[in-house]
Design a protein around this motif. Structure first.
Motif, PDB file in Angstrom:
ATOM      1  N   THR A 696       0.866  -1.015  -0.250  1.00  0.00           N
ATOM      2  CA  THR A 696       0.054   0.022   0.088  1.00  0.00           C
ATOM      3  C   THR A 696       0.984   1.224   0.030  1.00  0.00           C
ATOM      4  N   SER A 727      -9.539   3.428   2.166  1.00  0.00           N
ATOM      5  CA  SER A 727      -8.415   3.417   1.230  1.00  0.00           C
ATOM      6  C   SER A 727      -7.928   1.863   0.413  1.00  0.00           C
ATOM      7  N   ASP A 731      -8.238   3.134  -3.421  1.00  0.00           N
ATOM      8  CA  ASP A 731      -6.934   3.020  -3.912  1.00  0.00           C
ATOM      9  C   ASP A 731      -6.223   1.971  -4.495  1.00  0.00           C
TER      10      ASP A 731
END
Length: 859
Positions: A696, A727, A731
């Motif tokens: 990440t 996220s 993402d």
């Protein structure tokens, strides 16, 4: 036991009413301490046993006479005849309540009700209110099934609709009648409860008004010589009346004991028993005092134990003996009233004197709590002792004057003298204390006083001055009342302060002993924090209880009763209404208990799934974690719904709450809801699961836990990254082990330009094939990547069954490649740079031109 103390008017036509507070003290204190209840219960049990014994002895001839079969049959037939069912209908509860409430209303319409009569009416109204309230709840529970059945049948068919069967119509009619009857019972009980509540409030207001009217009476002429002449002449025959009171009462007591030997046995058994318990309790408290560490902070603890042994225990003994005699009916009415006054007066005297010794300690400066000099302690204790003796004697004489119905001037004068005996020594001690503090400040021995001491001193100053002014201006009843409250308030306040210090010391010692046990034990010491929190919580609850009890005791003499406070606590616990909403602490506690039980069961089942069931299945760790997490969410939601239902909230009424939450989501909770929904998506879709290796923006690591709001990722450095669930959904996240753990590693390497590329390729493939963790299919491959600036760039690519081992495999391959290259004389170039450092000499300094001297002009 109370007495009507309203006195006849004096010769000048004045009316003076002594506030009936002396007798109420003993009753309220005994009710609050519950000591008399215990003694009376034991004594009543002994009387009951005695009655059973007498009945048993009397039944022996009857049992012998009934041993014949014929007589037995006759007795059976007689019994059957006598025990025939009574056909007379008993009055219903509503009729009984109505009669009681009507009688209470009629009694309140009269004037001149005494405190005892008002207390009796208040008790009856409270009983009716409780019974009616309980009946309302029971009848409502009975009504519910009838109403449900009637609702299930539905409404009757309207005109023009098909008729329903007769049985169904008859059943609806019966159910309607049952519902109507139950509703009528509920309405009757609710009406009785409301009327009882209104009467109870009326009685309370009446009692408070009576109390304040009694203490606000004013008597003039107290400072005139004629008044004191009448006061002196009013004592004629006082000694003779007192002698007759004692002789007649003791004679009646002795005759009662001679006629009823059982009461004599009870006295001979319980009086020595109480004395033995008192002596034993004193020895135990003295033993505890000997184990208190010597420290200035522990003086209050030692004083509290001394106060229990020398003050509280004798007071309990006095009231226990008084209750023992009263419960057996051994005291005449007038002597019982005087005995109650003696018990109350002596108890206050003992408690105040004992508190004075604890705080002043005239002969033991090392145990003194008050920050005063020894001279002040000795003189102050002497003045207080004299004042207490004088106040006690005046208090008892005044009680006898009320009992003997002596002239008005005697009662007023004694009340005036009693107030002065309380106020003047108190003011003298406060003045001496002020001088002593000034002397300490002059000698640089001044120490700041606690806030409690300062506020208490201000209250005592103000009360003593008000007592003196009230007595001089003729408000004798008010001054006498304040004098009694000053003594009683000092006992309560100082006793509560000592008890609070003892609570602090007790829980501190418990914490210290726990620390010592933990340090000497072999096990872990992680439980100390919890134990310390429990000790702090226990101390806080204990202190709160002391504050509440002290507040109740201080409010008792001002027209309130213990039943008022207990009723407030009962209503607060079992339900009260605020703006039409019924709130019940007991229901809330039950709801919390259900939630705690549901949560505990859910966590236990979840632990069983994680530790017992799921490890035995073929599910991977991610699926197991998802199942466990979803099960935990469902269990918590179910427990919360059960708790809400038990608290009495209608789940359908939570639509308003849902609307409010929706509005909150629109303003400030969207991120929280987004993370929550993202967490559910992660658990359902499982793009990322526990045990995956992900990359990440925050770093690389293994997914350890997916929670409601966030996901925990553990890096290779054993650090934990908290990533919001939204996220991970929005993402870009690299999941190295999403479908399976198979992965490819790349090992780049550069060799010198004079190396043989085919030989380099062969060495690289051989090193990959020799490693046991490198898969043979797909086979390893070598790429000639580029002609570098100083080397030929190659890259070895191979697959592993578990990409989690990629770092160690790449390290092993580099070790093997370097070893093979060294044996094959294949060099690994590295860039070489030459650094040329130039240094220049600084230029030579330029000589400064010399200044030409001009010859001086001759004049």
């Amino acid at each position: 036991m109370t007495a009507d103390t309203r006195l006849p008017a004096s010769a000048e036509g004045e009316q003076y009413t002594v506030p009936n507070i002396k007798l109420d003290y003993a009753a309220e204190l005994s009710n609050f301490c519950c000591m008399n209840r215990f003694v009376k219960t034991v004594l009543n049990f002994l009387v009951f046993c005695r009655t059973l014994l007498v009945l048993g002895l009397l039944s022996l001839p009857v049992a012998t006479f009934a041993s014949s079969p014929i007589l037995a049959q006759e007795s059976i037939s007689t019994t059957n005849t006598n025990t025939a069912p009574n056909t007379t209908d008993e009055p219903s509860a509503s009729v009984t309540w109505r009669a009681i409430l009507d009688r209470i209303g009629q009694a309140l319409s009269r004037e001149g009700l005494t405190d005892k009569e008002l207390d009796g009416l208040l008790t009856e109204a409270s009983d009716v209110e409780k019974e009616a309230g309980a009946t309302t709840k029971v009848e409502e529970e009975k009504l519910e099934p009838f109403q449900q059945r009637l609702d299930a049948l539905g409404p009757a068919p309207k005109e023009g609709e098909a008729p329903e069967p007769e049985e169904l119509a008859a059943q609806r009619e019966r159910l309607s009648e049952d519902v109507a009857k139950q509703s009528a019972k509920i309405k009757e009980a609710a009406d009785a409860e409301l009327q009882a509540k209104l009467l109870r409030e009326q009685i309370a207001n009446r009692r408070h008004e009576k109390f304040f009217s009694e203490i606000s009476n004013r008597t003039s002429g107290v400072l005139q010589p004629a008044f004191w002449a009448k006061f002196t002449s009013g004592f004629s025959g006082f000694a003779k009346s007192t002698q007759l009171l004692f002789t007649d009462s003791l004679s009646a007591l002795w005759k009662t004991l001679l006629l009823d030997k059982a009461k004599l046995v009870i006295l001979l058994f319980f009086v020595p028993l109480l004395l033995l318990v008192f002596v034993r309790a004193g020895r135990i408290l003295d033993g505890l005092s000997a184990h208190i560490p010597e420290h200035p902070e522990n003086r209050a603890v030692e004083g509290f134990l001394y106060y229990l042994a020398k003050g509280v225990a004798p007071s309990i003994l006095i009231f226990a003996i008084y209750n023992l005699f009263e419960s057996q009916g051994l005291l005449t009415k007038r002597f019982g009233e005087f005995s109650q006054l003696v018990a109350l007066g002596v108890t206050i005297f003992i408690l105040v004197r004992c508190l004075a010794r604890v705080w002043l300690a005239p002969s033991e400066p090392e145990r003194r709590i008050a920050r005063i000099s020894s001279n002040m302690a000795i003189n102050g204790y002497r003045i207080l002792n004299y004042g207490l003796w004088a106040a006690l004697i005046t208090f008892l004489i005044n009680g006898l004057a009320v009992i003997f119905i002596m002239p008005l001037e005697v009662k007023v004068g004694l009340s005036f003298i009693f107030s002065l005996f309380v106020a003047l020594p108190t003011l003298a001690m406060l003045w001496m204390y002020r001088k002593d503090r000034q002397e300490q400040a002059r000698l640089s021995e001044y120490t700041a006083l606690p806030a409690f001491t300062w506020y208490l001193g201000v209250i005592i100053w103000a009360t003593s001055i008000v007592i003196g002014i009230s007595a001089i201006t003729g408000y004798i009843a008010f001054s006498e009342f304040l004098s009694q409250q000053l003594l009683f308030g000092l006992v309560v306040a100082l006793s509560a302060w000592l008890l609070l210090r003892f609570i602090d010391f007790l829980f501190l010692q418990l914490s210290i002993s726990h620390i010592e046990n933990v340090e000497t034990a072999e096990g872990p010491t992680s439980n100390f924090g919890n134990s310390g929190q429990i000790a702090i919580l226990g101390a806080g609850i204990s202190k709160l209880t002391v504050y509440v009890a002290a507040a109740i005791l201080l409010m008792l003499p001002w027209g309130y009763r213990t039943s008022d406070f207990f009723q407030i606590f009962e209503k607060a616990f079992f339900g009260f209404e605020v703006g039409g909403l019924s709130i019940s602490i007991s229901t809330v506690l039950l709801a919390l208990l259900l939630f705690v039980i549901g949560y505990t069961v859910t966590m236990a089942l979840r632990a069983w799934l994680n530790e017992k069931l799921l490890p035995t299945t073929s599910l991977d760790i991610g699926v197991s974690n998802s199942i466990s997490t979803v099960f935990g969410y469902i269990g918590i939601v179910v427990a919360a719904m059960l708790a809400i239902s038990a608290a009495g909230f209608d789940l359908s009424s939570l639509a308003f709450v849902a609307g409010a939450l929706s509005l909150g989501v629109g303003f400030g909770l969207q991120s929280i809801v987004s993370n929550f929904v993202s967490g559910l998506i992660l658990l359902a879709e499982r793009p990322i699961k526990a045990g995956d290796w992900v990359s990440t923006s925050g770093g690389d690591g293994y997914v350890r836990k997916i929670s409601v709001r966030s996901t925990e990722i553990e890096t290779f450095d054993r650090a934990t990254i908290i990533v919001p669930n939204s996220s991970l959904i929005t993402d870009t996240v690299t999941n190295w082990t999403h479908g399976n753990k198979t992965g490819r590693i790349r090992v780049p390497i550069g060799v010198a330009y004079d190396s043989d590329p085919e030989q380099v390729k062969e060495i690289l493939l051989r090193c990959a094939a020799d490693h046991k963790l490198v898969l043979g299919r797909p086979a390893p491959i070598v790429f000639f990547m580029d002609f570098g600036a100083s080397s030929l760039d190659f890259e070895l690519r191979c697959f592993l069954s578990d990409i989690n081992n990629g770092m160690s495999v790449m390290s092993d391959l580099r070790f093997a490649i370097l070893k093979e290259f060294n044996q094959a004389n294949i060099g690994i170039p590295f860039p070489q740079r030459e650094v040329l450092i130039k240094t220049e000499e600084p230029p030579a300094p330029v000589p400064k031109p010399r200044r030409k001297r001009t010859p001086a002009k001759k004049t």
